[in-house]
Design an enzyme around this catalytic site. Structure first.
Site, PDB file in Angstrom:
ATOM      1  N   CYS A  22     -22.703  -5.584   3.971  1.00  0.00           N
ATOM      2  CA  CYS A  22     -24.131  -5.940   4.008  1.00  0.00           C
ATOM      3  C   CYS A  22     -24.971  -4.864   4.691  1.00  0.00           C
ATOM      4  CB  CYS A  22     -24.401  -7.235   4.747  1.00  0.00           C
ATOM      5  SG  CYS A  22     -23.429  -8.621   4.170  1.00  0.00           S
ATOM      6  N   ARG A  36     -24.045  -0.781   0.699  1.00  0.00           N
ATOM      7  CA  ARG A  36     -23.301  -1.649   1.597  1.00  0.00           C
ATOM      8  C   ARG A  36     -23.030  -3.033   0.999  1.00  0.00           C
ATOM      9  NH1 ARG A  36     -23.168   0.487   6.503  1.00  0.00           N
ATOM     10  NH2 ARG A  36     -22.493  -1.508   7.337  1.00  0.00           N
ATOM     11  N   TRP A  56     -23.181  -8.412   0.813  1.00  0.00           N
ATOM     12  CA  TRP A  56     -21.882  -8.399   0.156  1.00  0.00           C
ATOM     13  C   TRP A  56     -21.217  -9.691   0.621  1.00  0.00           C
ATOM     14  CZ3 TRP A  56     -16.603  -8.407   1.341  1.00  0.00           C
ATOM     15  CH2 TRP A  56     -15.752  -8.023   0.296  1.00  0.00           C
ATOM     16  N   ASN A  84     -24.796  -8.766   9.509  1.00  0.00           N
ATOM     17  CA  ASN A  84     -23.753  -8.031   8.792  1.00  0.00           C
ATOM     18  C   ASN A  84     -22.469  -8.230   9.578  1.00  0.00           C
ATOM     19  OD1 ASN A  84     -22.063  -6.112   7.621  1.00  0.00           O
ATOM     20  ND2 ASN A  84     -22.987  -4.416   8.738  1.00  0.00           N
ATOM     21  N   GLY A  85     -21.464  -8.849   8.948  1.00  0.00           N
ATOM     22  CA  GLY A  85     -20.205  -9.072   9.661  1.00  0.00           C
ATOM     23  C   GLY A  85     -19.647 -10.441   9.330  1.00  0.00           C
ATOM     24  N   GLU A 119      -5.530   9.013  -6.907  1.00  0.00           N
ATOM     25  CA  GLU A 119      -6.981   9.042  -6.742  1.00  0.00           C
ATOM     26  C   GLU A 119      -7.685   8.953  -8.103  1.00  0.00           C
ATOM     27  OE1 GLU A 119      -9.009   8.581  -4.523  1.00  0.00           O
ATOM     28  OE2 GLU A 119     -10.857   9.586  -5.102  1.00  0.00           O
ATOM     29  N   LYS A 121     -10.288   6.016  -9.189  1.00  0.00           N
ATOM     30  CA  LYS A 121     -11.653   6.299  -9.666  1.00  0.00           C
ATOM     31  C   LYS A 121     -11.925   5.556 -10.961  1.00  0.00           C
ATOM     32  CE  LYS A 121     -13.016   7.501  -6.945  1.00  0.00           C
ATOM     33  NZ  LYS A 121     -12.697   7.877  -5.621  1.00  0.00           N
ATOM     34  N   GLU A 181     -12.058   1.599 -10.468  1.00  0.00           N
ATOM     35  CA  GLU A 181     -13.159   1.019  -9.696  1.00  0.00           C
ATOM     36  C   GLU A 181     -14.506   1.117 -10.400  1.00  0.00           C
ATOM     37  OE1 GLU A 181     -14.216   2.636  -5.811  1.00  0.00           O
ATOM     38  OE2 GLU A 181     -13.584   4.612  -6.449  1.00  0.00           O
ATOM     39  N   HIS A 207      11.450   5.254 -14.106  1.00  0.00           N
ATOM     40  CA  HIS A 207      11.976   4.080 -13.393  1.00  0.00           C
ATOM     41  C   HIS A 207      11.156   2.833 -13.692  1.00  0.00           C
ATOM     42  CE1 HIS A 207      14.765   6.661 -11.249  1.00  0.00           C
ATOM     43  NE2 HIS A 207      13.762   7.529 -11.183  1.00  0.00           N
ATOM     44  N   LYS A 234     -19.746   0.163  -0.445  1.00  0.00           N
ATOM     45  CA  LYS A 234     -19.375   1.491   0.041  1.00  0.00           C
ATOM     46  C   LYS A 234     -18.629   1.430   1.375  1.00  0.00           C
ATOM     47  CE  LYS A 234     -19.586   6.013  -0.214  1.00  0.00           C
ATOM     48  NZ  LYS A 234     -18.620   6.600  -1.166  1.00  0.00           N
TER      49      LYS A 234
HETATM   50  O1  M6R Z   1     -15.394   5.009   4.385  1.00  0.00           O
HETATM   51  P1  M6R Z   1     -13.906   5.115   4.191  1.00  0.00           P
HETATM   52  O2  M6R Z   1     -13.485   6.447   3.749  1.00  0.00           O
HETATM   53  O3  M6R Z   1     -13.134   4.606   5.368  1.00  0.00           O
HETATM   54  O4  M6R Z   1     -13.617   4.104   2.992  1.00  0.00           O
HETATM   55  C1  M6R Z   1     -12.327   3.832   2.563  1.00  0.00           C
HETATM   56  C2  M6R Z   1     -12.327   3.168   1.215  1.00  0.00           C
HETATM   57  O5  M6R Z   1     -13.026   1.963   1.258  1.00  0.00           O
HETATM   58  C3  M6R Z   1     -12.974   4.060   0.148  1.00  0.00           C
HETATM   59  O6  M6R Z   1     -12.374   5.312   0.093  1.00  0.00           O
HETATM   60  C4  M6R Z   1     -12.859   3.389  -1.244  1.00  0.00           C
HETATM   61  O7  M6R Z   1     -11.533   3.318  -1.629  1.00  0.00           O
HETATM   62  C5  M6R Z   1     -13.702   4.158  -2.260  1.00  0.00           C
HETATM   63  N1  M6R Z   1     -14.632   3.282  -2.889  1.00  0.00           N
HETATM   64  C6  M6R Z   1     -12.914   4.766  -3.350  1.00  0.00           C
HETATM   65  O8  M6R Z   1     -13.709   5.491  -4.216  1.00  0.00           O
END
Ligand code: M6R
Length: 616
Positions: A2, A27, A74, A100-101, A489, A493, A496, A512, A611
């Site tokens: 949030c 956020r 969120w 937020n929390g 990675e 990408k 997500e 495997h 984020k």
């Molecule tokens: O802010 P951070 O790097 O700690 O965040 C970690 C993950 O939440 C972040 O890398 C997430 O996996 C990304 N959305 C991936 O693109």
């Protein structure tokens, strides 16, 4: 998660708060709301959906008032709907909160409040908190600041909150535990800004206070901010930070999406990550925070890396870097597992926490645990002044600049850059990397930004490949050695932002299990660069071809062998194997981006994500 944005001062509060909320949408974007106070007249508007939906509603409304609090949510407790949106009011309708929390013991408190006659319109923990504050205020006949302080002493969980009383239009109370909150201070205390980060107010003031955990601030127009510790009421002298962020950095700058802008910023971001540290002409690497703690690093039994998501993938690349270049044994841990596993940490272990936002709840908790076990904790963070940057013993910023797209791109490559510098430096000091190899690597690193530029020129070709595979229901990513984490990675990408199911594997693991998935419909993205197990990867490609899989190969410029086998090749310039992730990851970012755009997905704000993951 949030985002909170608030204003108190002489300007019209609404435009500041609504623009601020848009900057904070990274956020969370399940719902949005704003409360305005004009004299003692309060108006509250909230809706499920994005800040743009709220803006539409507001077109017909009264937007006057010099005090406003806004929220972009969120969802944690309660589905995203209008009722669960913030701000929330107390039962009397006099107290207002944005939060937020998570309040973990909200259910117990709610039951007690219900016995005392309180009713609730939403399913949120936040509505419980504002009513607890009201109950404490009435019972103790105290001021709002005191009531907030007493109420917070009874809650378990995490919060950044802003609260006001509609009969006090010149005061906001702000408090923090676990979730971030910044307060912008206008000239002569004539106006104040409250926000989850400084982006909502950078065009108005450069002076900001970041509250620390368990601190409460009383913000009153025309007065100095008063900060206290929540538990023992101790007075705190707040540090006033000078903000360096500028507006351009948080705007799209002509790109369709922040993600695309951030992908294209990587040559500069990588340069910024090593600027002042990699002194190529002198052949040295200078990193104050490593230099000042050099004995700890050189005597380390092992390095334990804690992180989440993309940062965890950067940690995996770092495992290869530290082990290969510096011969230091490394373990890479998901912060969320580490924190609950009673891990064995020795005094001679160095813990490295990696985080773009510096606010990830699990990483923060892992740091606290490691510190409690006596470890020295080094942070690799992007956001300056973030909670992780402050909680770690020391660290190095990645200097990537604001990353706003939810999908991490430049954060990843700058994290790898910083970690590579550390590995090279330690490798040389430990005598594991000869001076000539060290100087060669330093020179090679100085060429990386230019080579990233070259990869970015493949943009149009990658877009064409994306058009062919945009409807694939599944995708496999394979890599070996330094490029195994890149495969992970790449898959992250794609899933997500495009919602295509994707998995990353070490190429040899295919036999495997995953090979059973391969048929003529399965696109397999293989990182097959010349340095690094090339022949082995070529064999893996042949195995996929034999099962009619479609191969998209990332190869080294001039490659002819893989070109003959693959359905598509994307060439990247040659570099040292240790640095290939900095180049091989770029086409994968672009491929995901274009596929997501073609599928009509919201690239910068994918569903269900945020984020900063400030809840566990
Ligand atoms: O802010 P951070 O790097 O700690 O965040 C970690 C993950 O939440 C972040 O890398 C997430 O996996 C990304 N959305 C991936 O693109």
């Amino acid at each position: 998660m949030c985002g909170i944005a608030g204003y108190l001062g002489f300007r019209k509060a609404y435009p500041i708060v609504i623009n601020g909320l848009q900057r904070l949408e990274y956020r969370g974007y399940d719902s949005a709301g704003v409360v305005l106070l004009d004299g003692n007249e309060m108006s509250l508007y909230k809706t499920k959906g994005k800040v743009s939906d709220l803006k539409k509603i507001m077109k017909q409304k009264n937007i006057d008032g010099n005090l406003a609090l806004g929220h972009t949510r969120w969802a944690t407790h309660g589905v995203p709907n209008d009722e669960n949106s913030h701000p929330h009011l107390s039962n009397s309708g006099k107290l207002v909160i944005v939060h937020n929390g998570i309040i973990e013991n909200y259910d117990t408190i709610k039951k007690e409040l219900i016995i005392r006659g309180y009713t609730f319109k939403s399913d949120t923990d936040t509505e419980v908190l504002i009513n607890l504050i009201e109950e404490v205020k009435i019972k103790n006949k105290c001021k709002l600041g005191e009531a907030v302080q007493m109420a917070l002493s009874n809650v378990v969980g995490a919060y950044a909150i802003a609260v006001f009383d509609i009969s006090k239009p010149d005061e906001i109370i702000v408090a923090k535990l676990g979730s971030p909150i910044a307060i912008g201070i206008g000239e002569n205390n004539s106006e104040f800004f409250v926000a989850s980060d400084a982006s909502p107010f950078i065009e108005y003031t450069r002076n900001a206070i970041y509250l620390e955990d368990e601190e409460l601030a009383i913000i009153k127009l025309g007065k100095e901010i008063r900060v206290r510790k929540i538990q023992d009421n101790a007075i705190v002298e707040p540090d006033i930070h000078q903000l360096k962020l500028n507006l351009e950095q948080i705007e799209k700058g002509g790109y369709d999406h922040f993600m695309l802008k951030e992908i294209h910023e990587q040559p500069d971001a990588i340069l910024d990550a090593y600027r002042g540290r990699l002194l190529a002409s002198k052949g040295i690497i200078k990193m104050g925070s490593v230099d000042n703690n050099i004995a700890r690093f050189l005597n380390a039994n092992r390095i334990v890396i804690v992180a989440c998501g993309t940062s965890w993938h950067a940690g995996l690349v770092a495992e290869y870097l530290f082990e290969d270049l510096a011969r230091i044994s490394v373990e890479v841990e998901y912060a969320s597992e580490f924190r609950y596993r009673n891990p064995i940490i020795n005094k001679n272990d160095v813990v490295i926490a990696i985080s773009q936002s510096g606010e990830t709840a699990d990483t923060l908790a892992a740091i606290k645990l490691a510190k409690s076990k006596g470890a020295f904790v080094f942070g690799v963070c992007n956001v300056v002044g973030s909670s992780i940057a402050r909680e770690t013993d020391t660290g190095a910023y990645t200097h990537a600049g604001p990353e706003i797209g939810v999908a991490s791109t430049k954060a990843f490559t700058t994290q790898i850059t910083v970690l590579a510098l550390m590995a090279l430096k330690l490798g040389n000091l430990k005598g594991e990397l000869s001076n000539s190899r060290y100087h060669h690597y330093i020179h090679e690193m100085s060429l990386i930004p230019g080579k990233v530029e070259e990869v970015l020129k493949m943009d149009t070709e990658i877009e064409k490949i994306a058009a062919i595979y945009k409807d694939a229901p599944n995708c496999l990513y394979l890599g070996r050695g330094f490029n195994f984490p890149v495969a992970l990675e790449g898959a992250l990408k794609l899933k997500e932002i495009s919602y295509i199911h994707a998995e990353g594997y070490p190429a040899a693991e295919m036999k495997h299990g995953p090979i059973a998935l391969i048929d003529e419909h399965m696109p397999v993205i293989v990182i097959a660069t010349r340095k690094g197990h090339y022949d082995k990867v070529v064999s893996n490609i042949q195995e996929i071809k034999a099962r009619h899989g479609k191969i998209i190969a990332i190869v080294t410029k001039g490659d002819t062998i893989v070109r003959e086998m693959a359905d598509h090749v994307i060439e990247i310039p040659e570099t040292e194997e240790a640095f290939t992730p900095l180049l091989s990851t770029i086409p994968l970012q672009l491929l995901s981006y274009y596929i997501a755009v073609m599928r009509g997905c919201n690239v910068d704000q994918p569903r269900n994500l945020a984020k900063s993951v400030t809840v566990e």
